[in-house]
Design a protein around this motif. Structure first.
Motif, PDB file in Angstrom:
ATOM      1  N   HIS A   1     144.008 -67.234  89.128  1.00 27.68           N
ATOM      2  CA  HIS A   1     142.641 -67.238  89.643  1.00 27.68           C
ATOM      3  C   HIS A   1     141.839 -68.453  89.180  1.00 27.68           C
ATOM      4  CE1 HIS A   1     142.812 -63.345  91.525  1.00 27.68           C
ATOM      5  NE2 HIS A   1     143.258 -62.803  90.411  1.00 27.68           N
ATOM      6  N   LEU A   2     142.321 -69.162  88.182  1.00 27.99           N
ATOM      7  CA  LEU A   2     141.558 -70.281  87.617  1.00 27.99           C
ATOM      8  C   LEU A   2     141.522 -71.489  88.546  1.00 27.99           C
ATOM      9  CD1 LEU A   2     142.692 -70.307  83.893  1.00 27.99           C
ATOM     10  CD2 LEU A   2     140.428 -69.706  84.777  1.00 27.99           C
ATOM     11  N   GLU A   3     140.393 -72.169  88.511  1.00 30.06           N
ATOM     12  CA  GLU A   3     140.265 -73.460  89.184  1.00 30.06           C
ATOM     13  C   GLU A   3     141.007 -74.496  88.333  1.00 30.06           C
ATOM     14  OE1 GLU A   3     138.809 -74.048  92.079  1.00 30.06           O
ATOM     15  OE2 GLU A   3     138.103 -71.999  92.343  1.00 30.06           O
ATOM     16  N   PRO A   4     141.267 -75.685  88.863  1.00 33.66           N
ATOM     17  CA  PRO A   4     141.997 -76.706  88.098  1.00 33.66           C
ATOM     18  C   PRO A   4     141.385 -77.023  86.732  1.00 33.66           C
ATOM     19  CG  PRO A   4     141.923 -77.348  90.397  1.00 33.66           C
ATOM     20  CD  PRO A   4     141.055 -76.117  90.263  1.00 33.66           C
ATOM     21  N   ASP A   5     140.051 -76.980  86.604  1.00 29.51           N
ATOM     22  CA  ASP A   5     139.455 -77.278  85.305  1.00 29.51           C
ATOM     23  C   ASP A   5     139.844 -76.215  84.274  1.00 29.51           C
ATOM     24  OD1 ASP A   5     137.761 -75.314  86.575  1.00 29.51           O
ATOM     25  OD2 ASP A   5     136.151 -75.831  85.178  1.00 29.51           O
ATOM     26  N   GLY A   6     139.978 -74.972  84.702  1.00 28.68           N
ATOM     27  CA  GLY A   6     140.396 -73.905  83.799  1.00 28.68           C
ATOM     28  C   GLY A   6     141.847 -74.057  83.371  1.00 28.68           C
ATOM     29  N   VAL A   7     142.695 -74.468  84.301  1.00 25.25           N
ATOM     30  CA  VAL A   7     144.103 -74.698  83.974  1.00 25.25           C
ATOM     31  C   VAL A   7     144.214 -75.835  82.963  1.00 25.25           C
ATOM     32  CG1 VAL A   7     146.352 -75.376  84.915  1.00 25.25           C
ATOM     33  CG2 VAL A   7     144.883 -73.800  86.198  1.00 25.25           C
ATOM     34  N   ALA A   8     143.429 -76.892  83.176  1.00 22.04           N
ATOM     35  CA  ALA A   8     143.425 -78.028  82.235  1.00 22.04           C
ATOM     36  C   ALA A   8     142.945 -77.577  80.852  1.00 22.04           C
ATOM     37  CB  ALA A   8     142.544 -79.146  82.768  1.00 22.04           C
ATOM     38  N   LEU A   9     141.941 -76.698  80.815  1.00 19.95           N
ATOM     39  CA  LEU A   9     141.455 -76.186  79.530  1.00 19.95           C
ATOM     40  C   LEU A   9     142.530 -75.380  78.807  1.00 19.95           C
ATOM     41  CD1 LEU A   9     137.762 -75.116  80.127  1.00 19.95           C
ATOM     42  CD2 LEU A   9     138.619 -76.658  78.369  1.00 19.95           C
ATOM     43  N   LEU A  10     143.293 -74.594  79.546  1.00 22.22           N
ATOM     44  CA  LEU A  10     144.385 -73.846  78.907  1.00 22.22           C
ATOM     45  C   LEU A  10     145.433 -74.796  78.342  1.00 22.22           C
ATOM     46  CD1 LEU A  10     144.988 -70.749  81.207  1.00 22.22           C
ATOM     47  CD2 LEU A  10     143.943 -70.819  78.935  1.00 22.22           C
ATOM     48  N   GLY A  11     145.686 -75.893  79.033  1.00 26.18           N
ATOM     49  CA  GLY A  11     146.608 -76.900  78.514  1.00 26.18           C
ATOM     50  C   GLY A  11     146.109 -77.496  77.212  1.00 26.18           C
ATOM     51  N   ARG A  12     144.814 -77.759  77.143  1.00 24.88           N
ATOM     52  CA  ARG A  12     144.242 -78.296  75.907  1.00 24.88           C
ATOM     53  C   ARG A  12     144.286 -77.251  74.790  1.00 24.88           C
ATOM     54  NH1 ARG A  12     141.187 -80.929  79.821  1.00 24.88           N
ATOM     55  NH2 ARG A  12     139.251 -79.751  79.645  1.00 24.88           N
ATOM     56  N   LEU A  13     144.073 -75.981  75.141  1.00 22.82           N
ATOM     57  CA  LEU A  13     144.177 -74.922  74.138  1.00 22.82           C
ATOM     58  C   LEU A  13     145.596 -74.875  73.570  1.00 22.82           C
ATOM     59  CD1 LEU A  13     143.195 -72.436  72.575  1.00 22.82           C
ATOM     60  CD2 LEU A  13     143.685 -71.070  74.616  1.00 22.82           C
ATOM     61  N   ALA A  14     146.591 -74.996  74.423  1.00 24.77           N
ATOM     62  CA  ALA A  14     147.981 -74.971  73.969  1.00 24.77           C
ATOM     63  C   ALA A  14     148.250 -76.097  72.976  1.00 24.77           C
ATOM     64  CB  ALA A  14     148.928 -75.073  75.169  1.00 24.77           C
ATOM     65  N   ARG A  15     147.670 -77.255  73.213  1.00 20.84           N
ATOM     66  CA  ARG A  15     147.884 -78.382  72.302  1.00 20.84           C
ATOM     67  C   ARG A  15     147.171 -78.206  70.970  1.00 20.84           C
ATOM     68  NH1 ARG A  15     147.845 -80.814  77.284  1.00 20.84           N
ATOM     69  NH2 ARG A  15     145.636 -81.339  77.276  1.00 20.84           N
ATOM     70  N   CYS A  16     146.115 -77.380  70.930  1.00 24.12           N
ATOM     71  CA  CYS A  16     145.355 -77.160  69.689  1.00 24.12           C
ATOM     72  C   CYS A  16     145.968 -76.082  68.796  1.00 24.12           C
ATOM     73  CB  CYS A  16     143.922 -76.733  70.010  1.00 24.12           C
ATOM     74  SG  CYS A  16     142.895 -78.030  70.686  1.00 24.12           S
ATOM     75  N   LEU A  17     146.872 -75.289  69.355  1.00 26.47           N
ATOM     76  CA  LEU A  17     147.394 -74.139  68.605  1.00 26.47           C
ATOM     77  C   LEU A  17     148.465 -74.528  67.607  1.00 26.47           C
ATOM     78  CD1 LEU A  17     147.802 -71.170  71.100  1.00 26.47           C
ATOM     79  CD2 LEU A  17     146.123 -71.450  69.296  1.00 26.47           C
ATOM     80  N   ASP A  18     148.352 -73.957  66.431  1.00 27.82           N
ATOM     81  CA  ASP A  18     149.396 -74.058  65.420  1.00 27.82           C
ATOM     82  C   ASP A  18     150.613 -73.292  65.944  1.00 27.82           C
ATOM     83  OD1 ASP A  18     150.797 -72.769  62.969  1.00 27.82           O
ATOM     84  OD2 ASP A  18     149.589 -74.384  62.109  1.00 27.82           O
ATOM     85  N   PRO A  19     151.834 -73.780  65.716  1.00 27.87           N
ATOM     86  CA  PRO A  19     153.025 -73.100  66.239  1.00 27.87           C
ATOM     87  C   PRO A  19     153.249 -71.689  65.697  1.00 27.87           C
ATOM     88  CG  PRO A  19     153.615 -75.217  65.230  1.00 27.87           C
ATOM     89  CD  PRO A  19     152.143 -75.037  65.052  1.00 27.87           C
ATOM     90  N   ALA A  20     152.516 -71.301  64.650  1.00 27.98           N
ATOM     91  CA  ALA A  20     152.660 -69.937  64.130  1.00 27.98           C
ATOM     92  C   ALA A  20     152.025 -68.912  65.063  1.00 27.98           C
ATOM     93  CB  ALA A  20     152.019 -69.841  62.746  1.00 27.98           C
ATOM     94  N   HIS A  21     151.179 -69.368  65.987  1.00 34.16           N
ATOM     95  CA  HIS A  21     150.466 -68.457  66.880  1.00 34.16           C
ATOM     96  C   HIS A  21     151.076 -68.495  68.261  1.00 34.16           C
ATOM     97  CE1 HIS A  21     147.746 -67.829  63.616  1.00 34.16           C
ATOM     98  NE2 HIS A  21     147.628 -69.138  63.477  1.00 34.16           N
ATOM     99  N   ARG A  22     150.634 -67.584  69.116  1.00 36.57           N
ATOM    100  CA  ARG A  22     151.234 -67.434  70.428  1.00 36.57           C
ATOM    101  C   ARG A  22     150.198 -67.587  71.525  1.00 36.57           C
ATOM    102  NH1 ARG A  22     154.814 -68.115  67.483  1.00 36.57           N
ATOM    103  NH2 ARG A  22     156.413 -66.668  66.808  1.00 36.57           N
ATOM    104  N   LEU A  23     150.585 -68.244  72.610  1.00 36.72           N
ATOM    105  CA  LEU A  23     149.774 -68.326  73.821  1.00 36.72           C
ATOM    106  C   LEU A  23     150.660 -67.847  74.964  1.00 36.72           C
ATOM    107  CD1 LEU A  23     147.198 -69.159  75.339  1.00 36.72           C
ATOM    108  CD2 LEU A  23     148.167 -71.460  75.537  1.00 36.72           C
ATOM    109  N   TRP A  24     150.270 -66.714  75.515  1.00 36.45           N
ATOM    110  CA  TRP A  24     151.044 -66.120  76.616  1.00 36.45           C
ATOM    111  C   TRP A  24     150.188 -66.053  77.862  1.00 36.45           C
ATOM    112  CZ3 TRP A  24     152.754 -61.285  73.368  1.00 36.45           C
ATOM    113  CH2 TRP A  24     153.660 -61.694  72.382  1.00 36.45           C
ATOM    114  N   LEU A  25     150.715 -66.573  78.953  1.00 33.12           N
ATOM    115  CA  LEU A  25     150.020 -66.583  80.246  1.00 33.12           C
ATOM    116  C   LEU A  25     150.805 -65.763  81.247  1.00 33.12           C
ATOM    117  CD1 LEU A  25     149.403 -70.434  80.405  1.00 33.12           C
ATOM    118  CD2 LEU A  25     147.937 -68.721  79.380  1.00 33.12           C
TER     119      LEU A  25
END
Length: 142
Positions: free
Chosen positions: A118-142
């Motif tokens: 449902h996200l617009e392209p700006d939201g998808v880009a934000l999720l990409g930036r969130l993934a890059r900010c996360l420490d590998p000990a944590h999880r990002l599931w989409l």
């Protein structure tokens, strides 16, 4: 968290084990195939806190993702992380603040976003930036 599992739930241990080991996962299947249930099952069986952001056709604006995540973090009892996200008005800065706060935690935290299509392209880009900010000990599931 078990309150989210339906009474007719059939455990899927192989899928759950694979998902639990994945720092980043994209779960794709048709409507009604149990994607959200798998996320809840995995988080419950792993004993990790889960912040789930449920998106829909009204939540397409990426700028609102930090606000929605902050609410999910509070619901999950992770008020320290919610405060970190809410401390920054700019979404990119909010992700960095969240990444810093997560890096200080000893436990694994799962951030899950349901129905990201449902996200617009700006939201998808934000999720990409969130993934890059996360420490590998944590999880990002989409």
């Amino acid at each position: 968290m078990t309150r989210w599992l339906p009474p007719h739930h059939v455990p899927r241990p192989r899928l759950s084990e694979r998902l639990a080991a994945a720092p980043f996962a994209l779960i794709e299947a048709g409507s009604g195939y149990g994607k959200s249930t798998l996320v809840f099952e995995t988080a419950t069986s792993s004993g990790v806190p889960l912040a789930l952001v449920a998106l829909d056709e009204r939540s397409t604006d990426g700028a609102l993702l930090p606000v929605r995540l902050g609410r999910a973090l509070r619901r999950a009892g992770l008020s320290d992380l919610a405060a970190a996200v809410g401390s920054e008005p700019d979404p990119d800065d909010a992700w960095e603040a969240l990444g810093d706060a997560l890096a200080e935690r000893a436990d694994t935290v799962v951030l899950a976003f349901d129905d990201v299509h449902h996200l617009e392209p700006d939201g998808v880009a934000l999720l990409g930036r969130l993934a890059r900010c996360l420490d590998p000990a944590h999880r990002l599931w989409l």
